[in-house]
Design an enzyme around this catalytic site. Structure first.
Site, short mmCIF file in Angstrom:
data_model
loop_
_atom_site.label_atom_id
_atom_site.label_comp_id
_atom_site.label_asym_id
_atom_site.label_seq_id
_atom_site.Cartn_x
_atom_site.Cartn_y
_atom_site.Cartn_z
N ASP A 174 0.82 -1.20 -0.06
CA ASP A 174 0.10 0.19 0.05
C ASP A 174 0.91 1.02 -0.07
OD1 ASP A 174 -1.28 2.29 1.05
OD2 ASP A 174 -2.85 0.88 1.50
N HIS A 175 1.02 1.84 -1.17
CA HIS A 175 2.18 2.76 -1.35
C HIS A 175 2.03 4.03 -0.07
CE1 HIS A 175 -0.40 5.11 -3.99
NE2 HIS A 175 0.19 6.19 -3.74
N GLU A 213 -8.10 14.46 -5.03
CA GLU A 213 -7.12 14.51 -6.30
C GLU A 213 -7.62 15.37 -7.08
OE1 GLU A 213 -5.18 10.41 -7.36
OE2 GLU A 213 -7.18 9.93 -6.41
N ASP A 232 -10.83 1.55 -4.52
CA ASP A 232 -9.43 1.99 -5.09
C ASP A 232 -8.72 2.62 -3.99
OD1 ASP A 232 -7.51 2.41 -7.43
OD2 ASP A 232 -8.07 4.64 -7.20
N HIS A 237 -5.86 3.08 1.51
CA HIS A 237 -4.98 3.98 1.65
C HIS A 237 -5.82 4.51 2.95
CE1 HIS A 237 -2.69 3.19 -2.03
NE2 HIS A 237 -3.69 4.11 -2.65
N LYS A 337 -11.82 12.19 -6.92
CA LYS A 337 -11.10 12.39 -8.10
C LYS A 337 -11.72 13.64 -8.49
CE LYS A 337 -8.86 8.29 -9.21
NZ LYS A 337 -7.59 8.42 -8.90
N LYS A 342 -5.22 19.10 -4.93
CA LYS A 342 -4.79 18.00 -4.58
C LYS A 342 -4.30 18.29 -3.23
CE LYS A 342 -1.07 14.85 -5.70
NZ LYS A 342 -1.84 13.26 -5.41
C1 BG6 Z 1 -3.37 4.90 -6.28
C2 BG6 Z 1 -4.96 4.76 -6.89
O1 BG6 Z 1 -3.38 3.62 -5.30
O2 BG6 Z 1 -3.21 5.85 -5.38
C3 BG6 Z 1 -5.18 5.78 -7.96
O3 BG6 Z 1 -5.18 3.41 -7.46
C4 BG6 Z 1 -4.60 7.29 -7.03
O4 BG6 Z 1 -6.26 5.99 -8.33
C5 BG6 Z 1 -3.29 6.97 -6.46
O5 BG6 Z 1 -4.59 8.30 -8.08
C6 BG6 Z 1 -2.96 8.28 -5.40
O6 BG6 Z 1 -1.71 8.16 -5.12
P1 BG6 Z 1 -0.87 9.40 -4.63
O7 BG6 Z 1 0.42 8.82 -4.11
O8 BG6 Z 1 -0.73 10.45 -5.74
O9 BG6 Z 1 -1.78 9.99 -3.60
#
Ligand code: BG6
Length: 481
Positions: A174-175, A213, A232, A237, A337, A342
């Site tokens: 989960d980045h 976003e 998503d 997240h 979105k 952002k």
């Molecule tokens: C991803 C989603 O995991 O995270 C995307 O699939 C989203 O839809 C993105 O845009 C957002 O990541 P960050 O790091 O730009 O907030």
């Protein structure tokens, strides 16, 4: 443990590989952090020669790596690690070719399989790798979110992957957990004594977690239309952020201690079921609007999106955690979105002082901003200069990029890929954690079906549907904009 290893990227020509993984691996290479002879093998269906893939990778990386860190010499060294094999990951026959490829060069080394593909391929790929005898003690697998679309599908994926890999070999990424400010949240809470006594229901009125976003679905319409904002973003997240805000201090900073505390939070989330789904959640979908002076079309006109789509591009939820620390404190989560700005931030709204002495006194607020800049600011009340005791909110503001100006800010994927190479799964989701998150999300998804309503429209470039504001206004609160 760091293994001499190779990394194999399934979905090697996709956006994730080209825009996120390769730039992150390039930076790790440039900084001398990759194992010396690690090869990176991209796998995808498109027939390409190695040189053509290297050229494709260079084109995308140049566009996604800041100029200041793109170094031609370093790139040449990095490109030499890159190779490409055309294969169809859904065809078990193709794995024989992969095995033969891997037999060339150094054998008996570690292998990291990165699944940068649609989740419905994860199980088949893992099974085919096992059948081709490409799994074993020195292999690891990295899975991108979302794992499944529901509890049942996540359990099926986890069970399938579990037949080929043991849990410590599985890295569910989960980045958001790789973001510096997200880890700073743990530092803030568990390395400073200051906040702990007030980090609880007696002192906190509510918490807001917003990930807004301005981007739309870009060229991911086919995936997104099938997923929506809940699957998503919120299931993973936002719930991870909620866990880090709400969890108890782990006994140690290691994978099992940290993840066990997060699971406890997920298990304490009060289920949102039946008619509560209407009162405590809001689904939205953007219609045409303007962002940054540009016209933006409605979601249902995006590429690969159904014209009659009812997928949500915005979701807001009022969550509650039924435990000793948090009972009665609402956690408002929202993500969308094509919003006005952002921003990703966590707002801890404290309660007002018990007895007001001064005019204009407002309650304290701690804002932990993850994006676009990494800041932590604490809003305090101060006296305006001059006669009298009129108060005004002022901010104690910590810009983390300024505080560590001499150090390059790492991208989340850099940190996480290095953790996979080193075998540290602290910042990855354990199986029970993913499933606990789905267990809470499933009844909301079911409620949306049962009491069906189309998502509420909101103009691109706005703060989401007005019903999301009502979610807070009903209790005389407001979203922090
Ligand atoms: C991803 C989603 O995991 O995270 C995307 O699939 C989203 O839809 C993105 O845009 C957002 O990541 P960050 O790091 O730009 O907030």
């Amino acid at each position: 443990m760091t293994l001499p290893c190779d990394m194999l990227v399934f979905g090697g020509t996709g956006d994730l590989a080209l825009h996120k993984l390769l730039p992150a691996l390039y930076h790790l290479h440039r900084d001398g952090r990759l194992p010396a002879d690690m090869r990176i093998l991209a796998l995808a269906r498109t027939p390409l020669q190695r040189a053509a893939y290297q050229a494709l990778a260079e084109r995308h990386c140049r566009a996604h790596i800041p100029r200041a860190t793109f170094d031609n010499e370093a790139w040449q060294g990095f490109a030499a690690r890159l190779d490409y094999l055309a294969m169809d990951a859904s065809q078990s026959a193709d794995y024989g070719r992969l095995a033969r490829y891997l037999e060339q060069g150094a054998c008996r080394r570690g292998r990291i399989y990165y699944m940068a593909t649609a989740p419905d391929l994860f199980q088949d790929i893992a099974a085919s790798l096992a059948t081709a005898r490409l799994t074993g003690e020195h292999t690891r697998i990295v899975l991108e979110k979302p794992i499944g679309r529901s509890l049942a599908s996540a359990q099926a994926i986890n069970a399938g992957i579990g037949q080929a890999f043991d849990e410590p070999q599985i890295f569910r990424i989960d980045h958001y957990l790789g973001k510096e400010t997200v880890q700073n949240l743990m530092a803030l809470r568990f390395a400073n004594a200051l906040f702990e006594p007030v980090w609880r229901s007696g002192h906190i009125d509510h918490v807001q977690i917003s990930v807004c976003e301005t981007l739309g679905v870009e060229n991911r319409g086919a995936y997104y239309d099938n997923a929506g904002a809940m699957r998503d973003m919120l299931q993973n997240h936002l719930l991870q952020l909620l866990c880090l805000v709400a969890m108890e201090a782990p006994v140690r900073f290691d994978a099992d201690s940290v993840r066990s505390e997060k699971v406890k939070v997920l298990e304490a989330l009060k289920p949102i079921t039946g008619l509560d789904v209407q009162d405590k959640t809001v689904r939205g979908q953007y219609v045409a609007g303007r962002i940054g002076g540009h016209d933006v079309p409605a979601y249902y006109f995006e590429k690969n999106v159904d014209n009659d789509s009812d997928t949500e591009t915005f979701v807001a939820v009022q969550a509650e955690i039924d435990n000793w620390r948090w009972a009665g404190v609402p956690f408002y989560l929202r993500t969308g979105k094509r919003m006005a700005r952002k921003t990703s931030e966590i707002v801890i709204q404290f309660k007002p002082v018990p007895h007001r002495l001064f005019n204009g006194s407002e309650a304290n607020r701690l804002i932990i901003r993850l994006q676009p800049e990494e800041r932590i600011s604490l809003q305090l009340m101060a006296k305006q200069p001059g006669k009298g005791m009129s108060l005004e909110p002022v901010e104690l503001d910590l810009n983390l990029a300024d505080a560590f100006r001499q150090r390059r800010r790492w991208d989340a994927y850099e940190r996480l890929l290095l953790d996979v190479i080193e075998g540290d799964s602290t910042l990855f989701m354990r199986r029970d954690e993913v499933e606990a998150a789905w267990r809470w999300i499933d009844p909301i998804l079911q409620g949306w079906q049962e009491y069906y309503q189309r998502p509420k429209p909101y103009p691109a470039g706005s703060n989401g549907p007005e019903q999301a504001a009502s979610l807070l206004e009903n209790s005389e609160r407001r979203w922090h904009e």
